[in-house]
Write a protein that holds these residues in place. Structure first.
Motif, PDB file in Angstrom:
ATOM      1  N   MET A  17      45.109 -10.112  14.246  1.00 52.21           N
ATOM      2  CA  MET A  17      44.840 -11.556  14.285  1.00 52.21           C
ATOM      3  C   MET A  17      44.098 -11.939  15.565  1.00 52.21           C
ATOM      4  SD  MET A  17      45.425 -13.395  11.798  1.00 52.21           S
ATOM      5  CE  MET A  17      45.182 -15.064  11.314  1.00 52.21           C
ATOM      6  N   LEU A  18      44.581 -11.327  16.690  1.00 50.21           N
ATOM      7  CA  LEU A  18      44.003 -11.687  17.983  1.00 50.21           C
ATOM      8  C   LEU A  18      42.507 -11.361  18.018  1.00 50.21           C
ATOM      9  CD1 LEU A  18      44.602 -12.762  20.822  1.00 50.21           C
ATOM     10  CD2 LEU A  18      44.910 -10.397  21.543  1.00 50.21           C
ATOM     11  N   SER A  19      42.160 -10.187  17.462  1.00 51.00           N
ATOM     12  CA  SER A  19      40.752  -9.801  17.515  1.00 51.00           C
ATOM     13  C   SER A  19      39.905 -10.766  16.678  1.00 51.00           C
ATOM     14  CB  SER A  19      40.563  -8.359  17.042  1.00 51.00           C
ATOM     15  OG  SER A  19      40.863  -8.277  15.672  1.00 51.00           O
ATOM     16  N   TYR A  20      40.518 -11.256  15.604  1.00 50.36           N
ATOM     17  CA  TYR A  20      39.813 -12.250  14.795  1.00 50.36           C
ATOM     18  C   TYR A  20      39.578 -13.530  15.589  1.00 50.36           C
ATOM     19  CZ  TYR A  20      39.012 -15.847  11.282  1.00 50.36           C
ATOM     20  OH  TYR A  20      38.500 -16.899  10.586  1.00 50.36           O
ATOM     21  N   TYR A  21      40.625 -13.966  16.312  1.00 52.95           N
ATOM     22  CA  TYR A  21      40.495 -15.182  17.134  1.00 52.95           C
ATOM     23  C   TYR A  21      39.440 -14.998  18.214  1.00 52.95           C
ATOM     24  CZ  TYR A  21      44.822 -16.917  15.034  1.00 52.95           C
ATOM     25  OH  TYR A  21      45.747 -17.350  14.173  1.00 52.95           O
ATOM     26  N   ILE A  22      39.436 -13.774  18.772  1.00 47.16           N
ATOM     27  CA  ILE A  22      38.457 -13.522  19.840  1.00 47.16           C
ATOM     28  C   ILE A  22      37.043 -13.592  19.270  1.00 47.16           C
ATOM     29  CG2 ILE A  22      37.558 -11.764  21.427  1.00 47.16           C
ATOM     30  CD1 ILE A  22      40.413 -10.904  21.941  1.00 47.16           C
ATOM     31  N   LYS A  23      36.886 -12.962  18.081  1.00 48.67           N
ATOM     32  CA  LYS A  23      35.565 -12.994  17.451  1.00 48.67           C
ATOM     33  C   LYS A  23      35.133 -14.447  17.173  1.00 48.67           C
ATOM     34  CE  LYS A  23      35.573  -9.792  14.239  1.00 48.67           C
ATOM     35  NZ  LYS A  23      35.445  -9.228  12.887  1.00 48.67           N
ATOM     36  N   LEU A  24      36.117 -15.182  16.625  1.00 45.19           N
ATOM     37  CA  LEU A  24      35.865 -16.584  16.299  1.00 45.19           C
ATOM     38  C   LEU A  24      35.470 -17.357  17.562  1.00 45.19           C
ATOM     39  CD1 LEU A  24      36.168 -17.880  13.521  1.00 45.19           C
ATOM     40  CD2 LEU A  24      38.392 -18.766  14.260  1.00 45.19           C
ATOM     41  N   GLY A  25      36.258 -17.084  18.621  1.00 44.61           N
ATOM     42  CA  GLY A  25      36.026 -17.778  19.896  1.00 44.61           C
ATOM     43  C   GLY A  25      34.630 -17.516  20.414  1.00 44.61           C
ATOM     44  N   LEU A  26      34.236 -16.231  20.397  1.00 44.73           N
ATOM     45  CA  LEU A  26      32.914 -15.873  20.921  1.00 44.73           C
ATOM     46  C   LEU A  26      31.810 -16.553  20.118  1.00 44.73           C
ATOM     47  CD1 LEU A  26      33.378 -12.088  21.747  1.00 44.73           C
ATOM     48  CD2 LEU A  26      33.014 -13.973  23.355  1.00 44.73           C
ATOM     49  N   LYS A  27      32.036 -16.610  18.787  1.00 42.52           N
ATOM     50  CA  LYS A  27      31.043 -17.241  17.922  1.00 42.52           C
ATOM     51  C   LYS A  27      30.880 -18.718  18.306  1.00 42.52           C
ATOM     52  CE  LYS A  27      30.057 -17.505  12.971  1.00 42.52           C
ATOM     53  NZ  LYS A  27      30.500 -18.848  12.593  1.00 42.52           N
ATOM     54  N   ARG A  28      32.041 -19.368  18.514  1.00 46.07           N
ATOM     55  CA  ARG A  28      32.020 -20.795  18.865  1.00 46.07           C
ATOM     56  C   ARG A  28      31.289 -21.058  20.179  1.00 46.07           C
ATOM     57  NH1 ARG A  28      32.542 -21.533  14.291  1.00 46.07           N
ATOM     58  NH2 ARG A  28      34.542 -21.743  13.229  1.00 46.07           N
ATOM     59  N   LEU A  29      31.499 -20.130  21.127  1.00 45.55           N
ATOM     60  CA  LEU A  29      30.880 -20.324  22.444  1.00 45.55           C
ATOM     61  C   LEU A  29      29.380 -20.455  22.299  1.00 45.55           C
ATOM     62  CD1 LEU A  29      32.780 -17.919  24.865  1.00 45.55           C
ATOM     63  CD2 LEU A  29      33.286 -20.258  24.221  1.00 45.55           C
ATOM     64  N   GLY A  30      28.830 -19.640  21.381  1.00 44.32           N
ATOM     65  CA  GLY A  30      27.386 -19.660  21.209  1.00 44.32           C
ATOM     66  C   GLY A  30      26.901 -20.864  20.413  1.00 44.32           C
ATOM     67  N   GLU A  31      27.818 -21.467  19.650  1.00 45.94           N
ATOM     68  CA  GLU A  31      27.381 -22.547  18.774  1.00 45.94           C
ATOM     69  C   GLU A  31      26.992 -23.816  19.505  1.00 45.94           C
ATOM     70  OE1 GLU A  31      30.276 -23.204  15.775  1.00 45.94           O
ATOM     71  OE2 GLU A  31      29.660 -21.409  14.672  1.00 45.94           O
ATOM     72  N   THR A  32      27.737 -24.113  20.573  1.00 49.70           N
ATOM     73  CA  THR A  32      27.425 -25.325  21.331  1.00 49.70           C
ATOM     74  C   THR A  32      27.108 -24.908  22.764  1.00 49.70           C
ATOM     75  OG1 THR A  32      29.782 -25.519  21.640  1.00 49.70           O
ATOM     76  CG2 THR A  32      28.787 -26.962  20.005  1.00 49.70           C
ATOM     77  N   PRO A  33      25.921 -24.335  22.961  1.00 52.68           N
ATOM     78  CA  PRO A  33      25.646 -23.705  24.262  1.00 52.68           C
ATOM     79  C   PRO A  33      25.722 -24.667  25.444  1.00 52.68           C
ATOM     80  CG  PRO A  33      23.646 -23.872  22.933  1.00 52.68           C
ATOM     81  CD  PRO A  33      24.773 -24.272  22.050  1.00 52.68           C
ATOM     82  N   VAL A  34      25.274 -25.916  25.249  1.00 53.48           N
ATOM     83  CA  VAL A  34      25.267 -26.845  26.386  1.00 53.48           C
ATOM     84  C   VAL A  34      26.683 -27.155  26.828  1.00 53.48           C
ATOM     85  CG1 VAL A  34      24.581 -29.115  27.188  1.00 53.48           C
ATOM     86  CG2 VAL A  34      23.058 -27.824  25.691  1.00 53.48           C
ATOM     87  N   LEU A  35      27.513 -27.466  25.846  1.00 54.93           N
ATOM     88  CA  LEU A  35      28.901 -27.795  26.163  1.00 54.93           C
ATOM     89  C   LEU A  35      29.600 -26.587  26.784  1.00 54.93           C
ATOM     90  CD1 LEU A  35      30.475 -30.336  25.866  1.00 54.93           C
ATOM     91  CD2 LEU A  35      31.383 -29.531  23.697  1.00 54.93           C
ATOM     92  N   THR A  36      29.353 -25.398  26.205  1.00 54.15           N
ATOM     93  CA  THR A  36      29.948 -24.171  26.747  1.00 54.15           C
ATOM     94  C   THR A  36      29.529 -23.983  28.200  1.00 54.15           C
ATOM     95  OG1 THR A  36      29.830 -23.184  24.572  1.00 54.15           O
ATOM     96  CG2 THR A  36      30.160 -21.683  26.415  1.00 54.15           C
ATOM     97  N   LEU A  37      28.247 -24.194  28.448  1.00 53.54           N
ATOM     98  CA  LEU A  37      27.719 -24.008  29.795  1.00 53.54           C
ATOM     99  C   LEU A  37      28.360 -24.993  30.775  1.00 53.54           C
ATOM    100  CD1 LEU A  37      25.639 -21.861  30.437  1.00 53.54           C
ATOM    101  CD2 LEU A  37      23.950 -23.694  30.703  1.00 53.54           C
ATOM    102  N   LEU A  38      28.499 -26.253  30.311  1.00 52.34           N
ATOM    103  CA  LEU A  38      29.111 -27.269  31.181  1.00 52.34           C
ATOM    104  C   LEU A  38      30.539 -26.869  31.539  1.00 52.34           C
ATOM    105  CD1 LEU A  38      28.062 -30.785  29.812  1.00 52.34           C
ATOM    106  CD2 LEU A  38      27.424 -29.699  31.961  1.00 52.34           C
ATOM    107  N   ILE A  39      31.291 -26.427  30.525  1.00 48.26           N
ATOM    108  CA  ILE A  39      32.682 -26.047  30.770  1.00 48.26           C
ATOM    109  C   ILE A  39      32.752 -24.859  31.722  1.00 48.26           C
ATOM    110  CG2 ILE A  39      34.764 -25.107  29.694  1.00 48.26           C
ATOM    111  CD1 ILE A  39      34.032 -26.674  27.178  1.00 48.26           C
ATOM    112  N   LEU A  40      31.903 -23.849  31.445  1.00 44.80           N
ATOM    113  CA  LEU A  40      31.910 -22.659  32.308  1.00 44.80           C
ATOM    114  C   LEU A  40      31.533 -23.025  33.739  1.00 44.80           C
ATOM    115  CD1 LEU A  40      30.375 -19.825  30.109  1.00 44.80           C
ATOM    116  CD2 LEU A  40      32.744 -20.158  30.826  1.00 44.80           C
ATOM    117  N   MET A  41      30.555 -23.910  33.878  1.00 47.38           N
ATOM    118  CA  MET A  41      30.110 -24.290  35.216  1.00 47.38           C
ATOM    119  C   MET A  41      31.232 -24.987  35.983  1.00 47.38           C
ATOM    120  SD  MET A  41      26.810 -26.548  36.234  1.00 47.38           S
ATOM    121  CE  MET A  41      27.691 -28.030  36.616  1.00 47.38           C
TER     122      MET A  41
END
Lengths: 405, 440
Positions: free
Chosen positions: B1-25
């Protein structure tokens, strides 16, 4: 524009608004206090020394040869230096303003005074050869300089023999608030010293104590040449670079059984003594810039989100006749209200933080103008950050409202 | 299950790059600023004595007189002692090791061609025990003989830098070092070391840039002609015209250290100091309201001498407030990010995913963000520390990340991401899925 609907829509999902206000409040507290600390440091570093700073050059002279007649060599050095182009005066001293190291003495009203009442202050004591006052370029307000025959040879703790003293005005006023210090007697190392001169300003060699302490200083007509001395030269400012470049070589030609080092202009001494304050400034400025950027981008992000969520609402309003500018105004006003609430909380936090800093780190009370200026800055940032998302909101087509109904 | 969540998570990160970048920054900057300041504080608070910290004690004596109420530090004790007291203290046999010490500036001459005389090496005057007490490692030779502490000789221990400067390196034990045109026989050559803070002598700044490079026996003190290059304080008006006079006065200008191996020795030494004060009072000294002797171990000594400046404390506090702002920022952005996906979540809930599973999914995504942000923050804090090193020359050798600080950075980033992510994740899984399904 009616504020009530804005309130209602904010209250319906308050989390975003609360987070923006909280962020603005915290940023306000940090930024206003940081700006205040920066102002304090800038003021501290800008304090004048009492010297014409661009005209002063100083160097450390350390002899290592045995059987050197230090006084005779000093005489030869000064004779040489006084012939150099642009040199106005030169002499030796144990220390000078901004030097970091030097000698401090407690000054008393009477010979047997003890404690706070009889010996209320200490002052930096510059023991210098003849012409120290003029070489440092001090502005003599009252009285006179030492005469050449009054200069005594002695060293450490050698205040014992001297009987004359020149004080900075700040020091003289501390002991004689009526302003009649000239001619009065004070006791240094339990021996009477007559105040024969008062200079407008003379900073201590140690500047990191209280503001008061930094102004406490005096000159004694005592100088004994020994293996260590500090040379001070006053010259036309445009002659300083050449002098500085050749000083070591020229003085070693006169006697090479010594090391001439730490050849510094006043600017270099300032940079050294205030290095930590300068570093603090740079760090605080970085913190302020980063905080403002993060808060701005965070606000922009959250407003975009609000706009995205309310697409239909905006479309409906547009369909019902709201102009683009009404939508723009609506979001700007909403953000203004949220930021305003944050700023109000932030003012309280800023003052609380300052209170804490006052108690723990002896910082003075923050001026309200710093808080006010920061409020203006943050409101402007908040408005500019929400302007583009709000502009995007205003371009939502009225048709959006009809699509999903 | 965890690996699925991780995959899902990584996919999401790429979907909204600006928001992801803002959060990471926001996360990376918050972590970078706080870790930078914490690392500087950590380096400044380092205790170089390490395991010996509890065995080494600085000795303080309220040796002033004239019926003064108080003098020295706030507790009425000066941090240094007089030469006279140092000579007396040396006679006690209770300490396993002990040494007085002070600093001098003498001019060295090199045996090499074209090397000008140098006054930039710090000369420390101490007893032989200094080397063992403060963990100085020898490359060649060793300390001078114990007998030299009583029956003096012109000998010197030098570090590698002086060895290089004076002789061009190599084993030069037995050769002659020239200082102020006086000959010293080299008996030992030590590694270059610059323990910071300089715990054994804090009187000339806790973080001096120049290390102690030459060591000569304290027993030479009466023969030295030049003044010490350190702090000299006095309460009495005593004339000092040359260095020899200073030895006879009540001026304090040296630090005194004893090594006491156990509690018994500590108690015995305290008694000894009390007796010493009594004895001196009968001789007419120590006539003050505070008359007493006191010892402090290394950690207490560092605290007592306030090696960490107010500026550093303020900066650590501000940096954590900065992190807090970044966290609030991140909570907002995460909330936006998660609520935007409410529809998708609604579908998953309707298809049978439990609230807990949804929560786990979002927390996994947040942890991924935390790891990425933390990693970026760690890299940025190295940049930050590089900045600190160029701003403060005195911390240039110590402002680095050590293992503790890297661990702290990881802990801070994980804690931050969990703190920032819990509320948004909770909001998402607490919402009624039907509300969002309807809108579809």
């Amino acid at each position: 524009m009616a504020i009530a609907p804005i309130f209602r829509s904010v209250l319906r999902s308050p989390a975003g608004a609360v987070l923006i206000s909280l962020q603005i409040a915290l940023t306000l507290a940090i930024v206003s206090n940081s700006i205040f600390i920066i102002k304090e440091r800038v003021d501290k570093m800008a304090r004048p020394t009492g010297m014409p700073e661009e005209q002063i050059l100083t160097a450390r002279v350390m002899y290592f040869g045995k059987n050197i007649d230090y006084a005779a060599q000093a005489r030869r050095d000064l004779d040489f230096l006084l012939q150099q182009p642009g040199v106005m005066n030169a002499t030796h001293t144990n220390s000078l303003p901004l030097a970091q190291g030097g000698s401090t003495s407690t000054i008393c009203y009477t010979a047997d005074s003890r404690g706070e009442e009889g010996c209320p202050y200490s002052a930096a004591i510059y023991n210098g050869g003849y012409r120290l006052l003029d070489t440092l370029g001090l502005n003599l307000l009252e009285g006179r300089d030492f005469r050449v025959e009054e200069i005594l040879g002695n060293t450490f703790g050698g205040t014992i023999k001297s009987q004359l003293i020149i004080l900075s005005k700040a020091t003289a006023d501390k002991y004689f608030p009526a302003g009649d210090a000239l001619g009065k007697t004070l006791y240094v190392a339990e021996k009477p010293h007559t105040i024969i001169g008062i200079v407008e300003r003379l900073q201590s060699y140690w500047v990191h104590g209280s503001e008061e302490e930094a102004e406490m200083a005096g000159l004694l007509p005592v100088y004994n040449h020994d293996f260590f001395s500090r040379l001070v030269i006053r010259a036309e400012s445009d002659a300083i670079p050449a002098l500085k470049q050749n000083l070591e070589r020229d003085l070693l030609k006169l006697n090479d059984r010594r090391v001439i080092s730490r050849i510094h202009t006043v600017k270099e001494m300032r940079d050294r003594i205030y290095a930590d304050d300068q570093a603090m400034l740079v760090i605080l400025i970085c913190v302020i810039v980063l905080l403002v950027v993060i808060t701005g981008l965070g606000t922009a992000g959250l407003v975009s989100f609000t706009v995205a969520r309310r697409q239909k609402q905006i479309g409906t309003r547009r369909a019902l006749g709201a102009r683009k500018v009404d939508i723009l105004g609506y979001f700007l006003l909403e953000n203004g209200l949220i930021s305003g609430a944050g700023a109000a909380l932030g003012c309280a936090l800023a003052i609380a933080l300052n209170q804490y800093l006052m108690q723990s780190y002896e910082l003075p009370r923050i001026g309200l103008e710093y808080v006010a200026a920061t409020v203006v800055l943050l409101l402007l940032i908040g408005q500019s950050a929400s302007y583009f998302p709000a502009l995007r909101a205003s371009t939502v087509s009225p048709a959006v409202a009809t699509r999903t109904v | 299950m965890l690996s699925y969540y991780i995959k899902l998570g990584l996919k999401r990160l790429g979907e909204t790059p600006v928001l992801t970048l803002l959060i990471l920054m926001a996360m990376a900057l918050g972590i970078a600023v706080s870790v930078t300041m914490l690392a500087l504080h950590h380096a400044m608070a380092y205790n170089p004595a390490e395991e010996k910290s509890g065995r080494l004690f600085a000795v303080q004596l309220a040796a002033y007189g004239n019926d003064m109420e108080t003098w020295g530090e706030e507790d009425g004790l000066p941090i240094q002692v007089t030469h006279r007291d140092a000579m007396n203290l040396r006679e006690s046999t209770i300490p396993l090791r002990q040494t007085p010490m002070f600093r001098m500036a003498l001019t060295l001459e090199s045996h090499r061609q074209d090397m000008p005389p140098s006054a930039d090496f710090v000369v420390r005057v101490a007893d032989r025990d200094f080397f063992e007490m403060f963990g100085v490692n020898f490359v060649y030779g060793g300390p001078w003989d114990k007998t030299i502490d009583l029956d003096t000789a012109r000998v010197a221990v030098i570090n590698q830098s002086v060895n290089e400067y004076a002789f061009g390196g190599g084993n030069n034990v037995g050769k002659i070092l020239l200082m102020n045109e006086t000959e010293y026989r080299v008996v030992g050559i030590t590694e270059d070391s610059n323990p910071l803070p300089r715990y054994y002598d804090l009187t000339s700044g806790a973080y001096p840039i120049t290390p102690d490079s030459v060591f000569i026996p304290y027993s030479l003190a009466p023969q030295l002609e030049s003044f010490p290059n350190g702090n000299i304080s006095g309460w009495a008006a005593e004339p000092v015209n040359e260095f020899a006079d200073l030895l006879q006065t009540e001026f304090v200008w040296q630090v005194y250290w004893v090594e006491l191996p156990d509690a018994q020795a500590v108690a015995a030494y305290r008694d000894y100091l009390a007796g010493y004060v009594d004895q001196q009072q009968q001789l007419g000294r120590f006539q003050n309201g505070q008359a007493r002797g006191h010892i402090r171990d290394v950690q207490q000594w560092l605290t007592y001498n306030r090696v960490i400046k107010d500026d550093n404390r303020v900066m650590v506090g501000l940096s954590f407030m900065f992190l807090l702002v970044c966290l609030v920022n991140t909570v907002g952005l995460l909330l936006a990010r998660f609520l935007r996906r409410m529809n998708e979540t609604g579908v998953r809930r309707a298809l049978g995913a439990s609230k807990l599973q949804i929560f786990q999914q979002y927390i996994t995504e947040v942890s991924l963000l935390g790891l990425l942000g933390g990693g970026a923050g760690l890299l940025l804090s190295m940049v930050g520390l590089w900045g600190i090193r160029s701003l403060y020359t005195q911390y240039a050798t110590i402002a680095y990340l050590d293992a503790t600080m890297v661990a702290a950075a990881v802990a801070i980033s994980l804690a931050s991401s969990l703190i920032a992510g819990t509320y948004p994740a909770y909001r998402v899984c607490a919402a009624q899925p039907s509300l969002f399904l309807k809108a579809q």
